[in-house]
Design an enzyme around this catalytic site. Structure first.
Site, mmCIF file in Angstrom:
data_model
loop_
_atom_site.group_PDB
_atom_site.id
_atom_site.type_symbol
_atom_site.label_atom_id
_atom_site.label_comp_id
_atom_site.label_asym_id
_atom_site.label_seq_id
_atom_site.Cartn_x
_atom_site.Cartn_y
_atom_site.Cartn_z
ATOM 1 N N SER A 16 0.831 -1.318 -0.104
ATOM 2 C CA SER A 16 -0.101 0.039 -0.128
ATOM 3 C C SER A 16 0.875 1.157 -0.032
ATOM 4 O O SER A 16 1.966 1.390 0.565
ATOM 5 C CB SER A 16 -0.905 0.061 1.303
ATOM 6 O OG SER A 16 -1.765 1.443 1.017
ATOM 7 N N THR A 63 -8.605 -2.526 4.533
ATOM 8 C CA THR A 63 -8.974 -2.637 3.332
ATOM 9 C C THR A 63 -9.213 -4.224 2.970
ATOM 10 O O THR A 63 -9.521 -4.859 4.273
ATOM 11 C CB THR A 63 -7.798 -2.166 2.340
ATOM 12 O OG1 THR A 63 -7.807 -2.671 1.153
ATOM 13 C CG2 THR A 63 -6.344 -3.363 2.760
ATOM 14 N N LYS A 67 -12.964 -5.477 5.514
ATOM 15 C CA LYS A 67 -14.029 -4.186 5.573
ATOM 16 C C LYS A 67 -15.395 -4.729 6.409
ATOM 17 O O LYS A 67 -15.889 -3.832 7.103
ATOM 18 C CB LYS A 67 -14.298 -3.637 4.350
ATOM 19 C CG LYS A 67 -13.051 -2.943 3.730
ATOM 20 C CD LYS A 67 -13.429 -2.112 2.499
ATOM 21 C CE LYS A 67 -12.468 -1.634 2.099
ATOM 22 N NZ LYS A 67 -12.565 -0.681 0.970
ATOM 23 N N GLY A 125 -17.805 -4.481 -0.073
ATOM 24 C CA GLY A 125 -17.856 -3.257 0.823
ATOM 25 C C GLY A 125 -17.693 -2.015 0.101
ATOM 26 O O GLY A 125 -18.466 -0.772 0.243
ATOM 27 N N ALA A 126 -16.501 -1.711 -0.883
ATOM 28 C CA ALA A 126 -16.492 -0.690 -1.563
ATOM 29 C C ALA A 126 -17.431 -0.313 -2.632
ATOM 30 O O ALA A 126 -18.148 0.783 -2.719
ATOM 31 C CB ALA A 126 -15.191 -0.945 -2.318
ATOM 32 N N TYR A 215 -5.688 -0.866 -7.348
ATOM 33 C CA TYR A 215 -4.599 -0.136 -7.713
ATOM 34 C C TYR A 215 -3.213 -1.070 -7.734
ATOM 35 O O TYR A 215 -3.017 -1.725 -6.689
ATOM 36 C CB TYR A 215 -4.343 1.355 -7.245
ATOM 37 C CG TYR A 215 -3.772 1.237 -5.526
ATOM 38 C CD1 TYR A 215 -2.519 1.251 -5.273
ATOM 39 C CD2 TYR A 215 -4.604 1.169 -4.645
ATOM 40 C CE1 TYR A 215 -2.087 0.876 -3.989
ATOM 41 C CE2 TYR A 215 -4.306 1.058 -3.171
ATOM 42 C CZ TYR A 215 -2.880 1.258 -3.174
ATOM 43 O OH TYR A 215 -2.742 1.125 -1.782
ATOM 44 N N GLN A 243 -10.061 8.975 0.170
ATOM 45 C CA GLN A 243 -10.700 8.539 1.229
ATOM 46 C C GLN A 243 -9.447 8.557 2.266
ATOM 47 O O GLN A 243 -9.990 8.637 3.357
ATOM 48 C CB GLN A 243 -11.233 6.884 0.880
ATOM 49 C CG GLN A 243 -10.084 5.835 0.676
ATOM 50 C CD GLN A 243 -9.153 5.581 1.731
ATOM 51 O OE1 GLN A 243 -9.541 5.540 2.962
ATOM 52 N NE2 GLN A 243 -7.881 4.890 1.540
#
Length: 267
Positions: A16, A63, A67, A125-126, A215, A243
């Protein structure tokens, strides 16, 4: 005294860019804190969450794939997170862990071309966060792969949002007049899979934009298929930044240095 600890939990998480972004923001505003990535497999979740509580972590992002699972470890969730059954931001308040979701607001903050018709693939979730916070003037259609869990996902979409979940195999008839196509599944995160083929993207109009909320340092197959069909495509970096900006503001109660955070992620 040691710096206040913040972080990210996920699997994977060590890749990340959030630590680079958040640590730069904290340093810029002279906040005595540090942000780290904590990666662990789902089988280790109980013990790793206990460790974070013992370390007195003050806030963290969440993430995939945690989530929803993280909710069981929180003292409270706000109404949006409760509705979505998804948390991506946790803050320690008066000794309690309180969860919310900045995913949806973060996503729409990045959308600049004012789309009218949007296709979203996924129900996690996203995806739910994006649905819940969509602007009123957008017509949104949601698709998912036809698996054994499809009927359960469809019932959830109807109960939460009053939306009919459509089968991914039927998506082509809606691609021709769509302004924005979003992949909110994890297909392509660890493999070379894509929920849509180049042939699918060829059905879309040339002005259609494509976003894969995953990503990586290189394009996903989903993005490659879209670009090979002549469409513009981007990954989830801008959503990550937005976010993250919102999370920072929740934790510290002050405006985040968004330009600096953007530079840290893109450089």
């Amino acid at each position: 005294m040691p710096k206040a600890l913040y972080g990210l939990i996920g699997y994977p998480a060590l890749h990340s860019k959030s630590p680079r972004m958040q640590n730069a923001a904290m340093e810029n505003l002279n906040i005595d804190a540090m942000y780290k990535a904590f990666e662990f497999a789902p089988t280790k979740m109980d013990e790793e969450i206990k460790k974070l509580k013992l370390r007195n972590i003050q806030g963290f992002n969440v993430t995939m794939p945690y989530k929803k699972a993280i909710i069981n470890y929180l003292d409270e969730v706000d109404p949006i997170a409760a509705k979505l059954q998804s948390v991506n931001t946790v803050k320690r308040i008066n000794g309690k862990w309180v969860g919310t979701s900045t995913d949806g607001a973060g996503f729409w903050h990045t959308i600049k071309n004012d789309p009218k018709k949007v296709v979203l693939i996924g129900t996690g979730g996203a995806a739910r966060a994006i649905i819940a916070s969509k602007p009123d003037n957008i017509e949104l259609k949601v698709f998912n792969r036809n698996s054994q869990r499809f009927s359960g996902h469809a019932q959830q979409m109807q109960e939460l949002f009053g939306i009919e979940l459509k089968k991914l195999s039927d998506i082509e008839q809606d691609l021709g007049d769509t302004d924005l196509i979003i992949n909110a599944t994890n297909a392509g995160m660890r493999d070379n899979e894509s929920v849509l083929s180049q042939e699918n993207f060829l059905q879309a109009k040339s002005s259609c934009h494509v976003i894969d909320i995953i990503y990586r340092d290189f394009p996903t197959r989903f993005m490659e298929n879209a670009r090979n069909a002549g469409l513009t495509a981007e990954n989830g970096l801008n959503m990550l930044i937005a976010q993250g900006v919102l999370s920072f503001q929740i934790w510290f109660g002050q405006t985040a240095p968004e330009q600096l955070m953007t530079e840290m992620v893109h450089n």
